[in-house]
Design an enzyme around this catalytic site. Structure first.
Site, PDB file in Angstrom:
ATOM      1  N   LEU A   1     -11.307  -7.848 -12.236  1.00  0.00           N
ATOM      2  CA  LEU A   1     -12.657  -7.391 -11.896  1.00  0.00           C
ATOM      3  C   LEU A   1     -13.639  -7.762 -13.005  1.00  0.00           C
ATOM      4  O   LEU A   1     -13.285  -7.782 -14.188  1.00  0.00           O
ATOM      5  CB  LEU A   1     -12.639  -5.871 -11.683  1.00  0.00           C
ATOM      6  CG  LEU A   1     -11.746  -5.426 -10.515  1.00  0.00           C
ATOM      7  CD1 LEU A   1     -11.512  -3.928 -10.553  1.00  0.00           C
ATOM      8  CD2 LEU A   1     -12.356  -5.850  -9.181  1.00  0.00           C
TER       9      LEU A   1
ATOM     10  N   GLY B   1       0.769  -1.233   0.000  1.00  0.00           N
ATOM     11  CA  GLY B   1       0.000   0.000   0.000  1.00  0.00           C
ATOM     12  C   GLY B   1       0.801   1.285   0.000  1.00  0.00           C
ATOM     13  O   GLY B   1       0.375   2.287   0.581  1.00  0.00           O
ATOM     14  N   SER B   2       1.942   1.308  -0.704  1.00  0.00           N
ATOM     15  CA  SER B   2       2.692   2.574  -0.722  1.00  0.00           C
ATOM     16  C   SER B   2       1.985   3.632  -1.566  1.00  0.00           C
ATOM     17  O   SER B   2       2.025   4.821  -1.234  1.00  0.00           O
ATOM     18  CB  SER B   2       4.132   2.356  -1.197  1.00  0.00           C
ATOM     19  OG  SER B   2       4.194   2.084  -2.574  1.00  0.00           O
ATOM     20  N   ASN B   3       1.323   3.227  -2.630  1.00  0.00           N
ATOM     21  CA  ASN B   3       0.526   4.212  -3.389  1.00  0.00           C
ATOM     22  C   ASN B   3      -0.669   4.685  -2.571  1.00  0.00           C
ATOM     23  O   ASN B   3      -1.010   5.872  -2.593  1.00  0.00           O
ATOM     24  CB  ASN B   3       0.069   3.614  -4.725  1.00  0.00           C
ATOM     25  CG  ASN B   3       1.159   3.690  -5.770  1.00  0.00           C
ATOM     26  OD1 ASN B   3       1.467   4.764  -6.282  1.00  0.00           O
ATOM     27  ND2 ASN B   3       1.776   2.547  -6.069  1.00  0.00           N
TER      28      ASN B   3
ATOM     29  N   ASN C   1      -6.686   3.206 -11.851  1.00  0.00           N
ATOM     30  CA  ASN C   1      -5.664   2.220 -11.515  1.00  0.00           C
ATOM     31  C   ASN C   1      -4.302   2.840 -11.794  1.00  0.00           C
ATOM     32  O   ASN C   1      -4.178   3.732 -12.639  1.00  0.00           O
ATOM     33  CB  ASN C   1      -5.832   0.956 -12.366  1.00  0.00           C
ATOM     34  CG  ASN C   1      -4.796  -0.101 -12.034  1.00  0.00           C
ATOM     35  OD1 ASN C   1      -4.517  -0.380 -10.859  1.00  0.00           O
ATOM     36  ND2 ASN C   1      -4.186  -0.701 -13.051  1.00  0.00           N
TER      37      ASN C   1
ATOM     38  N   HIS D   1      -0.434   1.647 -12.949  1.00  0.00           N
ATOM     39  CA  HIS D   1       0.321   0.525 -13.516  1.00  0.00           C
ATOM     40  C   HIS D   1       1.776   0.970 -13.673  1.00  0.00           C
ATOM     41  O   HIS D   1       2.041   2.063 -14.187  1.00  0.00           O
ATOM     42  CB  HIS D   1      -0.267   0.134 -14.876  1.00  0.00           C
ATOM     43  CG  HIS D   1       0.463  -1.025 -15.497  1.00  0.00           C
ATOM     44  ND1 HIS D   1       0.341  -2.303 -15.014  1.00  0.00           N
ATOM     45  CD2 HIS D   1       1.338  -1.086 -16.528  1.00  0.00           C
ATOM     46  CE1 HIS D   1       1.112  -3.109 -15.725  1.00  0.00           C
ATOM     47  NE2 HIS D   1       1.731  -2.393 -16.649  1.00  0.00           N
TER      48      HIS D   1
ATOM     49  N   GLU E   1       5.317   6.998  -9.319  1.00  0.00           N
ATOM     50  CA  GLU E   1       3.935   6.582  -9.032  1.00  0.00           C
ATOM     51  C   GLU E   1       3.348   7.420  -7.901  1.00  0.00           C
ATOM     52  O   GLU E   1       2.205   7.869  -7.957  1.00  0.00           O
ATOM     53  CB  GLU E   1       3.893   5.102  -8.636  1.00  0.00           C
ATOM     54  CG  GLU E   1       4.256   4.141  -9.748  1.00  0.00           C
ATOM     55  CD  GLU E   1       4.127   2.681  -9.327  1.00  0.00           C
ATOM     56  OE1 GLU E   1       3.160   2.345  -8.624  1.00  0.00           O
ATOM     57  OE2 GLU E   1       5.007   1.889  -9.696  1.00  0.00           O
TER      58      GLU E   1
ATOM     59  N   ASP F   1      -5.183  -3.544 -17.527  1.00  0.00           N
ATOM     60  CA  ASP F   1      -4.136  -2.586 -17.901  1.00  0.00           C
ATOM     61  C   ASP F   1      -4.424  -1.897 -19.233  1.00  0.00           C
ATOM     62  O   ASP F   1      -3.524  -1.634 -20.038  1.00  0.00           O
ATOM     63  CB  ASP F   1      -2.756  -3.271 -17.934  1.00  0.00           C
ATOM     64  CG  ASP F   1      -2.366  -3.816 -16.573  1.00  0.00           C
ATOM     65  OD1 ASP F   1      -2.862  -3.280 -15.564  1.00  0.00           O
ATOM     66  OD2 ASP F   1      -1.592  -4.786 -16.520  1.00  0.00           O
TER      67      ASP F   1
ATOM     68  N   ARG G   1      -6.681  -8.467  -8.045  1.00  0.00           N
ATOM     69  CA  ARG G   1      -7.785  -9.301  -8.528  1.00  0.00           C
ATOM     70  C   ARG G   1      -8.311  -8.738  -9.832  1.00  0.00           C
ATOM     71  O   ARG G   1      -8.416  -7.519  -9.998  1.00  0.00           O
ATOM     72  CB  ARG G   1      -8.959  -9.314  -7.517  1.00  0.00           C
ATOM     73  CG  ARG G   1      -8.629  -9.770  -6.136  1.00  0.00           C
ATOM     74  CD  ARG G   1      -8.144 -11.186  -6.045  1.00  0.00           C
ATOM     75  NE  ARG G   1      -9.096 -12.175  -6.536  1.00  0.00           N
ATOM     76  CZ  ARG G   1      -8.803 -13.461  -6.727  1.00  0.00           C
ATOM     77  NH1 ARG G   1      -7.584 -13.902  -6.480  1.00  0.00           N
ATOM     78  NH2 ARG G   1      -9.719 -14.291  -7.153  1.00  0.00           N
TER      79      ARG G   1
HETATM   80  C1  GRF Z   1       2.677  -0.626  -7.756  1.00  0.00           C
HETATM   81  O1  GRF Z   1       3.859  -0.782  -8.473  1.00  0.00           O
HETATM   82  C2  GRF Z   1       1.531  -0.374  -8.687  1.00  0.00           C
HETATM   83  O2  GRF Z   1       1.899   0.354  -9.825  1.00  0.00           O
HETATM   84  C3  GRF Z   1       1.095  -1.751  -9.073  1.00  0.00           C
HETATM   85  O3  GRF Z   1       1.248  -2.517  -7.908  1.00  0.00           O
HETATM   86  C4  GRF Z   1       2.238  -1.937  -7.094  1.00  0.00           C
HETATM   87  C5  GRF Z   1       1.602  -1.691  -5.774  1.00  0.00           C
HETATM   88  O4  GRF Z   1       2.516  -1.203  -4.841  1.00  0.00           O
HETATM   89  N1  GRF Z   1      -0.248  -1.737  -9.592  1.00  0.00           N
HETATM   90  P1  GRF Z   1       1.984  -0.533  -3.517  1.00  0.00           P
HETATM   91  O5  GRF Z   1       1.137  -1.590  -2.810  1.00  0.00           O
HETATM   92  O6  GRF Z   1       1.196   0.665  -3.879  1.00  0.00           O
HETATM   93  O7  GRF Z   1       3.207  -0.208  -2.737  1.00  0.00           O
END
Ligand code: GRF
Length: 217
Positions: free
Chosen positions: A96, A14-16, A110, A112, A177, A148, A94
């Site tokens: 969808l 969950g870093s994003n 999303n 990517h 990101e 994607d 997952r």
């Molecule tokens: C990220 O690289 C994102 O682009 C991809 O999955 C990864 C998730 O990383 N869809 P995080 O859980 O957000 O750290």
């Protein structure tokens, strides 16, 4: 304008998600992270979310077996319970169902880790290195039934260095990101993004094709 209620869907660290939570701490940010929803009860991101006072829910996909529509319906019920306006997938692992993506058309984002349409799927950094890409990056896009794919809202590029390992390249892309996801969500939450003929317009101006990010010549 009232802040949009956003659910972030995660399966892992969950870093994003954390980048979105940080952005939304600013009162002038147009979205509120109202919910973090995971399909895995042990997702590390749930701990981060709770530490930030964000409501969390878990809908385990396992009991639904191959019935994706039933799993998606269970998630949909949770999203409705929390009055969610926009959904952000952030490492949500997952596929969808078309019914779910259709319901959230142009309201589900999303991220990517590649410059789509290049390198869809997994292991993007390794494949970018193998392909000898000079430029790599990340894409925020609206979600459509095909994985994607879907209209690009924002991309960010990094140069690929000759000495790059998969991990080093991945770290540089991840930093991008964390910049572009909050920026893209801001645009959507401010109602500045429209989809026309499968392409995003921001304030009426088409988002440039990813080829604009590649070196010319
Ligand atoms: C990220 O690289 C994102 O682009 C991809 O999955 C990864 C998730 O990383 N869809 P995080 O859980 O957000 O750290």
């Amino acid at each position: 304008m009232s802040r949009k209620r956003v659910a972030v869907l995660i399966s892992g660290r969950g870093s994003n998600m954390a980048a979105l939570i940080e952005a939304a701490k600013n009162k002038s940010y147009p979205a509120d992270i109202a919910l973090v929803l995971s399909n895995k009860s042990d997702a590390g991101g749930l701990i981060t979310a709770r530490a930030n006072g964000i409501t969390t829910e878990v809908v385990d996909h396992a009991p639904f077996g191959k019935d994706r529509a039933a799993f998606d319906a269970a998630m949909q019920a949770v999203l409705e319970k929390h009055g969610i306006d926009l959904v952000c997938l952030a490492g949500f692992m997952r596929l969808l169902s078309p019914g779910f993506t259709g319901h959230w058309q142009n309201r589900m984002l999303n991220i990517h880790p590649a410059l789509l349409p290049a390198f869809k799927g997994l292991d993007t950094h390794r494949r970018a290195l193998q392909a000898g890409a000079a430029v790599h990056g990340a894409t925020v896009h609206f979600v459509v039934p095909e994985m994607d794919a879907g209209p690009t809202i924002m991309q960010g590029a990094v140069a690929v260095h000759a000495t790059d390992s998969e991990d080093a390249l991945g770290q540089r892309v991840l930093a991008v990101e964390h910049q572009i996801y909050p920026a893209a969500l801001r645009l959507v939450a401010e109602d500045r993004v429209r989809v026309v003929d499968g392409r995003c317009l921001i304030d009426g101006v088409p988002v440039p094709d990813s080829s604009a990010l590649l070196p010319s010549g």
